[in-house]
Design an enzyme around this catalytic site. Structure first.
Site, short mmCIF file in Angstrom:
data_model
loop_
_atom_site.label_atom_id
_atom_site.label_comp_id
_atom_site.label_asym_id
_atom_site.label_seq_id
_atom_site.Cartn_x
_atom_site.Cartn_y
_atom_site.Cartn_z
N GLY A 48 0.83 -1.24 0.10
CA GLY A 48 0.11 -0.02 -0.10
C GLY A 48 0.84 1.14 0.11
N THR A 51 0.07 5.62 -1.58
CA THR A 51 -0.73 6.58 -0.79
C THR A 51 -0.43 6.61 0.53
OG1 THR A 51 -2.72 7.75 -0.84
CG2 THR A 51 -2.79 5.33 -0.69
N GLY A 52 -0.62 7.79 1.14
CA GLY A 52 -0.75 7.90 2.68
C GLY A 52 0.47 7.33 3.30
N GLY A 54 1.90 4.68 3.80
CA GLY A 54 2.88 3.58 3.24
C GLY A 54 3.90 4.52 2.20
N SER A 177 -4.03 -0.80 14.61
CA SER A 177 -4.96 0.67 14.89
C SER A 177 -5.39 0.56 16.27
CB SER A 177 -6.10 0.52 14.25
OG SER A 177 -6.95 1.53 14.51
N TYR A 202 -13.71 -3.85 10.69
CA TYR A 202 -12.26 -2.98 10.52
C TYR A 202 -11.74 -3.39 11.95
CZ TYR A 202 -8.55 0.56 10.74
OH TYR A 202 -7.78 1.19 10.67
#
Length: 318
Positions: A48, A51-52, A54, A177, A202
């Site tokens: 990943g 984007t972001g 990663g 998370s 999630y």
């Protein structure tokens, strides 16, 4: 008079929040990777990475001289990011390879290609993920959150593990998370077919990330490969793209949300900091070991989840 004061306060509140935002954001993102380790000759895979968090993680590792593989589902976007990182860092060893974590054929194809291409792997960062998806299944029939966030990375790690051992000392970082605190592993409903809530799905998958990290660390003792799970913080990213409510919340509290660069710091800390080997299996937030839920500390659940994951993926239960 009271009404006027209240009205004045309501009018001034947004301005006060705006003025205080830099200090509040700094307080909420206190963790910074302070390691000065350089990575010439080292090989890294970041999932990943287009984007972001990663992307920022890959950029920093490339800046330190590593040969970095951006393992992405979107090759076109990945190539654009690779060129950006190459230009920014001056490191031309930034490569893009196709990886769709919702399809075990793609995962196996990525691993096969990587193993044929590289003699070493020093850092694996399992960063990619999905969040609050409407109910759907992966190509192999797994519920999307558990399939991508847990089973996809479980399989990828398994396929690359021997290369990591051969390259020891090496590290595996699993991005989890704080949401894991709301997670539960419902073995009778792992695929969400009996009941489903996108937000909780999630959370369940993020709990699975921590349990996987702990059981992996136990199995890797003495191998020279260490592993860590991380909470990156609340970060401005594309992860909330499936939820209008979460996009609205992110916008409302945007002053207090970490940037992707800030969110990458704990992953970088666990990938780079010297002397961290004794903390293998631990969970980190803001570059420090942090506490996890009682469910996340349950060794019985961790071992059972390992066995169930192997069974679902057709892997040997060693």
């Amino acid at each position: 008079m009271v009404e006027l004061l209240l009205l004045l306060l309501l009018l001034l509140l947004p301005l006060l929040l705006y003025m205080a935002a830099p200090q509040i954001r700094k307080m909420l993102s206190s963790g910074v990777c302070t390691s000065t380790v350089q990575l010439p000759g080292k090989v890294v895979v970041v999932t990943g990475a287009n984007t972001g968090i990663g992307k920022e993680t890959a950029k920093e590792l490339a800046q330190r001289g590593a040969r970095v593989y951006l393992a992405c589902r979107d090759l076109e976007k990945g190539e654009l990011v690779a060129k950006e990182i190459q230009t920014t860092t001056g490191n031309q060893q930034v490569l893009v390879r196709k990886l769709d974590l919702s399809d075990t054929k793609s995962i196996r194809a990525f691993a096969k290609g990587f193993l044929a291409e590289e003699k070493h792997l020093h850092i694996l960062i399992n960063n990619a993920g999905v969040m609050m998806c409407p109910y759907s299944k992966t190509a192999d029939g797994f519920e999307m959150h558990i399939g991508v966030n847990h089973l996809g990375h479980f399989l990828l790690t398994h396929l690359l593990l021997e290369k990591l051992k051969e390259s020891a000392p090496s590290r595996i970082v699993n991005v989890s998370s704080l949401a894991h605190h709301l997670g539960r592993i419902h073995f009778h409903n792992l695929q969400g077919e009996k009941f489903y809530n996108a937000g909780l799905a999630y959370c369940h998958s993020k709990l699975a990330n921590i349990l996987f990290t702990q059981e992996l660390a136990r199995r890797l003792k003495g191998s020279g490969v260490t592993t860590y799970s991380v909470h990156p913080g609340t970060v401005q990213s594309e992860l909330v793209r499936h939820s209008s409510f979460m996009r609205w919340m992110w916008w409302l509290f945007s002053f207090f949300i970490k940037t992707p660069q800030q969110g990458a710091q704990t992953s970088l800390h666990c990938a780079l900091t010297e002397g961290l080997e004794i903390l293998s299996g631990n969970h980190f937030s803001d570059c420090h070991v942090t506490w996890v839920s009682a469910q996340a500390r349950n060794e019985t659940i961790a071992r059972r989840l390992w066995d169930v994951s192997c069974d679902l993926l057709g892997l040997p239960m060693d």
